[in-house]
Design a protein around this motif. Structure first.
Motif, PDB file in Angstrom:
ATOM      1  N   GLY A   1       0.791  -1.218   0.000  1.00 23.50           N
ATOM      2  CA  GLY A   1       0.000   0.000   0.000  1.00 23.50           C
ATOM      3  C   GLY A   1       0.825   1.270   0.000  1.00 23.50           C
ATOM      4  O   GLY A   1       2.063   1.250  -0.068  1.00 23.50           O
ATOM      5  N   PRO A   2       0.152   2.428   0.079  1.00 24.79           N
ATOM      6  CA  PRO A   2       0.838   3.722   0.138  1.00 24.79           C
ATOM      7  C   PRO A   2       1.742   3.825   1.367  1.00 24.79           C
ATOM      8  O   PRO A   2       1.646   3.024   2.307  1.00 24.79           O
ATOM      9  CB  PRO A   2      -0.323   4.718   0.213  1.00 24.79           C
ATOM     10  CG  PRO A   2      -1.512   3.986  -0.289  1.00 24.79           C
ATOM     11  CD  PRO A   2      -1.309   2.557   0.110  1.00 24.79           C
ATOM     12  N   VAL A   3       2.594   4.847   1.350  1.00 28.52           N
ATOM     13  CA  VAL A   3       3.541   5.064   2.438  1.00 28.52           C
ATOM     14  C   VAL A   3       3.289   6.432   3.050  1.00 28.52           C
ATOM     15  O   VAL A   3       3.151   7.424   2.330  1.00 28.52           O
ATOM     16  CB  VAL A   3       4.998   4.967   1.935  1.00 28.52           C
ATOM     17  CG1 VAL A   3       5.977   5.231   3.081  1.00 28.52           C
ATOM     18  CG2 VAL A   3       5.260   3.602   1.301  1.00 28.52           C
ATOM     19  N   VAL A   4       3.219   6.490   4.375  1.00 29.59           N
ATOM     20  CA  VAL A   4       3.077   7.745   5.118  1.00 29.59           C
ATOM     21  C   VAL A   4       4.347   7.948   5.930  1.00 29.59           C
ATOM     22  O   VAL A   4       4.792   7.031   6.635  1.00 29.59           O
ATOM     23  CB  VAL A   4       1.850   7.711   6.052  1.00 29.59           C
ATOM     24  CG1 VAL A   4       1.816   8.959   6.934  1.00 29.59           C
ATOM     25  CG2 VAL A   4       0.558   7.594   5.244  1.00 29.59           C
ATOM     26  N   VAL A   5       4.948   9.133   5.858  1.00 30.91           N
ATOM     27  CA  VAL A   5       6.190   9.383   6.580  1.00 30.91           C
ATOM     28  C   VAL A   5       6.076  10.677   7.374  1.00 30.91           C
ATOM     29  O   VAL A   5       5.483  11.654   6.921  1.00 30.91           O
ATOM     30  CB  VAL A   5       7.402   9.439   5.612  1.00 30.91           C
ATOM     31  CG1 VAL A   5       7.253  10.578   4.603  1.00 30.91           C
ATOM     32  CG2 VAL A   5       8.714   9.578   6.374  1.00 30.91           C
ATOM     33  N   GLY A   6       6.645  10.685   8.575  1.00 33.40           N
ATOM     34  CA  GLY A   6       6.668  11.873   9.415  1.00 33.40           C
ATOM     35  C   GLY A   6       7.903  12.713   9.135  1.00 33.40           C
ATOM     36  O   GLY A   6       9.007  12.182   8.969  1.00 33.40           O
ATOM     37  N   ALA A   7       7.731  14.031   9.063  1.00 35.66           N
ATOM     38  CA  ALA A   7       8.845  14.952   8.828  1.00 35.66           C
ATOM     39  C   ALA A   7       8.870  16.003   9.927  1.00 35.66           C
ATOM     40  O   ALA A   7       7.823  16.517  10.318  1.00 35.66           O
ATOM     41  CB  ALA A   7       8.709  15.622   7.460  1.00 35.66           C
ATOM     42  N   ASP A   8      10.060  16.318  10.431  1.00 36.18           N
ATOM     43  CA  ASP A   8      10.154  17.337  11.473  1.00 36.18           C
ATOM     44  C   ASP A   8      11.369  18.238  11.323  1.00 36.18           C
ATOM     45  O   ASP A   8      11.696  19.011  12.207  1.00 36.18           O
ATOM     46  CB  ASP A   8      10.158  16.692  12.865  1.00 36.18           C
ATOM     47  CG  ASP A   8      11.388  15.816  13.108  1.00 36.18           C
ATOM     48  OD1 ASP A   8      12.297  15.808  12.254  1.00 36.18           O
ATOM     49  OD2 ASP A   8      11.437  15.142  14.148  1.00 36.18           O
TER      50      ASP A   8
END
Length: 313
Positions: A27-34
């Motif tokens: 499936g799709p990929v969700v990534v956190g950015a900070d």
């Protein structure tokens, strides 16, 4: 701005996201950015993974304006602008890493856990695929310490969403994916590892380790007891091997059942020559809520490559 990866128990909560599809990695990929170096590496890894899946990438920066309710309107505006600027940089980096990749961005207004869970559930995907969430190992708030927290999680349901923690530094591909196998409950993790290895044209190594430490505190086991346990572990590993070979007939798969002083140590050593280490999320006995087991904790803290934590079946 509240660091989006700085809340205790994030990994344990994220493992409660998604549907009952623990072995799927398509499936799709969700990534956190900070804005941290660790998150930047996570964005690049996530971009490559999404491209290999032929799936979109969703980049999230959580602001948590609920905690900023006492800020002036001008300060709140600047916080939002900073988040959008950070996302623009992350999107540009992801697009440069994977040309033609579909990238969407979002400023989460909730705490990081809620924002990532909402993003994972909102990203459109087929019912026969599962979203994967990617985070860096060291964010602005110190994700490593957060992952190793001992706060009992009581509000999450059964683990359902694969989570990848991007550790180590970028290096040439080793052409190998390693998956830790305890028993047949790890079939979901093995399937995830097999799908990942297939996409990356890598080999798959099933590693099953046993140690006498498990007998500590009990009566000295007989040789027959130890032999029986080892044989049972080897038989389970062989059954899992047969399953993955049947599903991925063109994949090079090897299995090892080894006696080691430390299971976590064996997996960390294996990570030196791996592109990814995959572990099944295990709920320890006698714990309220959900907590990751000591082997998973240790590998997350010391692995030399990204680590995927996948719900056990």
């Amino acid at each position: 701005m509240t660091p989006p990866l700085a809340r205790p128990g994030l990994l344990r909560v994220l493992l409660g996201a998604g549907k009952d599809r623990p072995g799927l990695a398509e499936g799709p990929v969700v990534v956190g950015a900070d804005g941290s170096a660790g998150a930047a590496r996570a964005v690049l890894w996530a971009a490559q993974e999404a491209a290999l899946r032929h799936q979109p990438l969703h980049i999230l920066c959580a602001v948590d304006l609920d905690l900023a309710e006492h800020l002036s309107d001008e300060t709140a505006r600047r916080v939002r602008e900073a988040a959008h600027s950070l996302l623009a940089e992350a999107e540009a980096a992801a697009s440069e890493r994977a040309t033609g990749l579909t990238v969407t961005t979002e400023v989460g207004r909730e705490p990081v856990v809620d924002s990532l869970l909402q993003a994972a559930s909102a990203v459109p995907h087929d019912t026969d695929t599962a979203v994967t969430i990617v985070v860096g190992s060291q964010g602005m708030g110190g994700l490593s310490a957060m992952l190793l927290g001992s706060v009992a999680l009581t509000r999450a349901g059964p683990a359902r969403c694969p989570v990848v923690v991007v550790r180590g530094t970028e290096r040439p591909s080793s052409g190998a994916v390693v998956v830790g196998v305890r028993d047949e409950g790890d079939r979901g993790a093995v399937r995830f590892a097999g799908e990942t290895a297939r996409r990356r044209k890598a080999s798959l190594r099933l590693l099953s380790a046993w140690t006498r430490i498990r007998y500590a505190g009990s009566e000295a086991p007989t040789a027959d007891t130890v032999r029986g346990d080892v044989e049972a572990k080897a038989a389970a590993s062989t059954r899992v091997l047969g399953s993955v070979q049947a599903e991925f007939p063109d994949l090079e798969v090897t299995e090892e059942v080894v006696k080691v002083p430390s299971t976590a140590g064996a997996l960390v050593e294996a990570s030196l020559n791996a592109d990814l280490v995959v572990l099944g999320a295990r709920r320890p006995r006698h714990h309220l809520g959900r907590s990751l087991g000591p082997v998973t904790h240790a590998v997350l803290q010391h692995a030399h490559c990204p680590v995927a934590v996948v719900p056990r079946g």
